[in-house]
Design an enzyme around this catalytic site. Structure first.
Site, mmCIF file in Angstrom:
data_model
loop_
_atom_site.group_PDB
_atom_site.id
_atom_site.type_symbol
_atom_site.label_atom_id
_atom_site.label_comp_id
_atom_site.label_asym_id
_atom_site.label_seq_id
_atom_site.Cartn_x
_atom_site.Cartn_y
_atom_site.Cartn_z
ATOM 1 N N GLY A 138 0.776 -1.238 0.000
ATOM 2 C CA GLY A 138 0.000 0.000 0.000
ATOM 3 C C GLY A 138 0.804 1.282 0.000
ATOM 4 C CB SER A 139 4.299 2.198 -0.808
ATOM 5 O OG SER A 139 4.467 1.777 -2.130
ATOM 6 C CG ASN A 140 2.045 3.139 -5.739
ATOM 7 O OD1 ASN A 140 2.455 4.127 -6.345
ATOM 8 N ND2 ASN A 140 2.697 1.981 -5.737
ATOM 9 C CG MET A 160 -1.679 -8.735 -6.014
ATOM 10 S SD MET A 160 -0.706 -7.888 -7.281
ATOM 11 C CE MET A 160 0.117 -9.289 -8.013
ATOM 12 N NE ARG A 161 -9.800 -10.797 -5.870
ATOM 13 C CZ ARG A 161 -10.046 -12.066 -5.532
ATOM 14 N NH1 ARG A 161 -10.856 -12.788 -6.246
ATOM 15 N NH2 ARG A 161 -9.478 -12.591 -4.467
ATOM 16 C CG ASN A 220 -2.603 -1.124 -13.175
ATOM 17 O OD1 ASN A 220 -2.561 -1.240 -11.951
ATOM 18 N ND2 ASN A 220 -1.868 -1.873 -13.982
ATOM 19 C CG HIS A 261 3.247 -2.610 -15.243
ATOM 20 N ND1 HIS A 261 2.887 -3.802 -14.655
ATOM 21 C CD2 HIS A 261 4.368 -2.859 -15.957
ATOM 22 C CE1 HIS A 261 3.758 -4.734 -15.006
ATOM 23 N NE2 HIS A 261 4.664 -4.194 -15.793
HETATM 24 C C1 GRF Z 1 3.657 -1.279 -7.401
HETATM 25 O O1 GRF Z 1 4.970 -1.555 -7.789
HETATM 26 C C2 GRF Z 1 2.774 -1.103 -8.613
HETATM 27 O O2 GRF Z 1 3.448 -0.595 -9.713
HETATM 28 C C3 GRF Z 1 2.321 -2.510 -8.878
HETATM 29 O O3 GRF Z 1 2.140 -3.088 -7.612
HETATM 30 C C4 GRF Z 1 3.021 -2.460 -6.679
HETATM 31 C C5 GRF Z 1 2.213 -2.035 -5.499
HETATM 32 O O4 GRF Z 1 3.021 -1.551 -4.465
HETATM 33 N N1 GRF Z 1 1.128 -2.523 -9.691
HETATM 34 P P1 GRF Z 1 2.373 -0.891 -3.183
HETATM 35 O O5 GRF Z 1 1.422 -1.926 -2.581
HETATM 36 O O6 GRF Z 1 1.629 0.332 -3.622
HETATM 37 O O7 GRF Z 1 3.495 -0.571 -2.258
#
Ligand code: GRF
Length: 193
Positions: free
Chosen positions: A13-15, A82-83, A99, A101
């Site tokens: 969940g860092s994003n 992840m789904r 999304n 990536h």
């Molecule tokens: C990130 O690297 C994003 O690009 C990918 O999944 C990862 C999620 O990281 N789709 P976080 O859970 O947001 O730390």
């Protein structure tokens, strides 16, 4: 009027946190109404709770769609979800799902984008934010940024730099969407000033 957004995440969940912080600082003008998480052990859950954001632990797509409809969500943000969403769900929310990536698409699609690029030995990789279409890691590209791979990099040092870029580029792309600056022509995204 403020647009409503929801984040879908399954992991650390860092994003999610980077986005939530930008909203809290007033830099992203929108309401983050809830987090959809399909993994009860995900680190993102505590991050959301600490930020006072509602967590919906749900993996059933029909019920997820009900939440989206009921809360009038304008933008769905996938951040390590992840789904794989069904074609029906994607069609129903066309051009309203984005999304991130961790590679320069169309290179290194799939679950381990950072590792694939590192193992391949490319000198430059990066991050892509894109609209979600019915194919995996394929939809129209909104923003990309590059990350150089140095000879002394490890997978971990590379991951760290990629994530730093992600946390900068994702809020930027969301802001463009919220301000109505993105328009689509085929698979090309036009960004207006
Ligand atoms: C990130 O690297 C994003 O690009 C990918 O999944 C990862 C999620 O990281 N789709 P976080 O859970 O947001 O730390």
């Amino acid at each position: 009027m403020n647009k409503n957004i929801a984040v879908f995440a399954s992991g650390r969940g860092s994003n999610f946190l980077a986005i939530a912080k930008e909203i809290k600082k007033g830099k992203l003008k929108c309401s983050l109404l809830f987090l959809i998480c399909d993994n009860p052990r995900a680190g993102v859950i505590n991050k959301a709770k600490k930020m006072g954001i509602k967590v919906i632990l749900e993996s059933n797509e029909t019920r997820i769609a009900e939440h989206i409809k009921r809360e009038k969500i304008n933008l769905i943000i996938l951040a390590g979800f992840m789904r794989i969403l069904s074609k029906e769900f994607i069609r129903k929310h066309q051009n309203r799902i984005i999304n991130i990536h961790p590679s320069l698409l169309p290179s290194f699609k799939g679950k381990w984008g950072i590792k694939y690029a590192f193992d391949y030995g490319v000198r430059v990789t990066g991050v892509t934010v894109h609209f979600v279409d019915e194919l995996i890691d394929h939809g129209p590209i909104i923003l990309q940024d590059t990350v150089k791979i140095n000879t002394n990099d490890t997978i971990h040092s590379l991951e760290e730099r990629i994530h730093r870029i992600e946390h900068r580029i994702y809020p930027k792309a969301i802001k463009l969407f919220l301000e109505g600056k993105l328009s689509l022509k085929g698979r090309k995204v036009k960004i207006s000033n």
